[in-house]
Design a protein around this motif. Structure first.
Motif, short mmCIF file in Angstrom:
data_model
loop_
_atom_site.label_atom_id
_atom_site.label_comp_id
_atom_site.label_asym_id
_atom_site.label_seq_id
_atom_site.Cartn_x
_atom_site.Cartn_y
_atom_site.Cartn_z
N CYS A 114 0.75 -1.37 -0.12
CA CYS A 114 -0.03 0.19 -0.08
C CYS A 114 0.82 1.32 -0.13
O CYS A 114 0.51 2.32 -0.93
N SER A 139 0.04 1.39 -4.04
CA SER A 139 -1.25 2.15 -3.64
C SER A 139 -2.06 1.00 -2.88
O SER A 139 -1.88 -0.22 -3.11
N LYS A 140 -3.13 1.51 -2.30
CA LYS A 140 -4.08 0.48 -1.91
C LYS A 140 -4.87 -0.45 -2.82
O LYS A 140 -5.10 -1.46 -2.66
N GLU A 141 -4.97 0.45 -4.05
CA GLU A 141 -5.73 -0.23 -5.01
C GLU A 141 -4.90 -1.37 -5.67
O GLU A 141 -5.30 -2.46 -5.82
N GLN A 142 -3.63 -1.04 -5.77
CA GLN A 142 -2.75 -2.15 -6.41
C GLN A 142 -2.55 -3.25 -5.32
O GLN A 142 -2.63 -4.52 -5.67
N HIS A 177 -8.26 -9.44 -5.26
CA HIS A 177 -9.13 -9.71 -6.49
C HIS A 177 -8.29 -10.67 -7.39
O HIS A 177 -9.26 -11.27 -7.90
N GLU A 220 -4.90 -4.38 -3.28
CA GLU A 220 -5.77 -5.13 -3.24
C GLU A 220 -6.03 -5.89 -4.59
O GLU A 220 -6.49 -7.00 -4.41
N GLN A 221 -5.43 -5.53 -5.64
CA GLN A 221 -5.67 -6.30 -6.84
C GLN A 221 -4.56 -7.67 -6.57
O GLN A 221 -5.16 -8.62 -6.91
#
Length: 240
Positions: free
Chosen positions: A216, A220-223, A230, A225-226
């Protein structure tokens, strides 16, 4: 988080030695934020001669023990297959345990030796993909050929392989060089999945929680989480 690589089934490889140890690993895994764990014992011809039958039997005993202990952790099983000349034969005999299915292919956790990248890998990868199997290569950051020639990481991706980095590589558990390679792979978008490759609770514990926070911050948090949620969920077939 979804963890697709662990050695928690007791007594069949170099991971958990006893059921008590396996339950400690399961508790630690749940505590660090993992909701589903794939049990992937070694299938390493001549070293750990596991079969799908042996793994399935061990998994059933582990599942029962986890349920009786009241540990909230989803479980499934597959295997970590060491590259060897038997892989095509195992495929033809329907003896390869897959992590799941994605993009029309069965996803196989296919391990290279730690010491090198054997000759003929490109031919094996091509053969498997033509047969409907997607290789997911665990811990390339710990391979000594990659240490010498980091461009081999992109070569693996160019062959069509997906890459799984060990959570402990980000935390520094395997040393500074491995950590630097993992961070470089993250920066260059060369990672498909992060998983624990857990073997015990002390020397090789589940580092997924700490690694998630590091990713994170570094990306990033999005990456994160991926890579931690995900992508592995889509491989294992978990609906989110």
């Amino acid at each position: 988080m979804i963890d697709v690589h662990s050695h928690i089934i007791p007594g069949i490889d170099d991971g958990a030695r006893t059921m008590e140890m396996a339950l400690e690993m399961a508790r630690q895994t749940a505590a660090c934020g993992v909701t589903h764990l794939v049990c992937t014992p070694h299938m390493h011809w001549g070293t750990f001669d596991n079969t799908t039958e042996i793994i399935e039997q061990g998994f059933a005993q582990l599942q029962q023990a986890v349920d009786e202990a009241g540990i909230e952790l989803g479980l499934s099983w597959a295997g970590e297959i060491r590259i060897n000349e038997m892989v095509p034969a195992w495929f033809k005999q329907d003896k390869l345990p897959y992590l799941g299915r994605k993009e029309g292919k069965n996803v196989l956790l296919l391990e290279m030796p730690h010491s090198n990248m054997p000759a003929g890998l490109d031919q094996l990868f091509r053969w498997l993909m033509n047969a409907g199997v997607q290789p997911l290569i665990p811990h390339p950051e710990r391979n000594r050929d990659v240490w010498k020639r980091p461009e081999k990481i992109q070569w693996l991706r160019n062959q069509g392989c997906w890459l799984q980095v060990t959570a402990g590589a980000f935390t520094g558990r395997f040393g500074e060089q491995v950590q630097e390679i993992a961070m470089s792979m993250l920066a260059n978008n060369q990672i498909d999945v992060v998983a624990s490759d857990m073997h015990d609770t002390k020397r090789r514990p589940n580092d997924m929680g700490e690694a998630f926070e590091l990713v994170c911050k570094a990306a990033s948090k999005e990456q994160a989480e991926q890579l931690f949620i995900h992508n592995p969920a889509s491989i294992v077939g978990i609906t989110q």
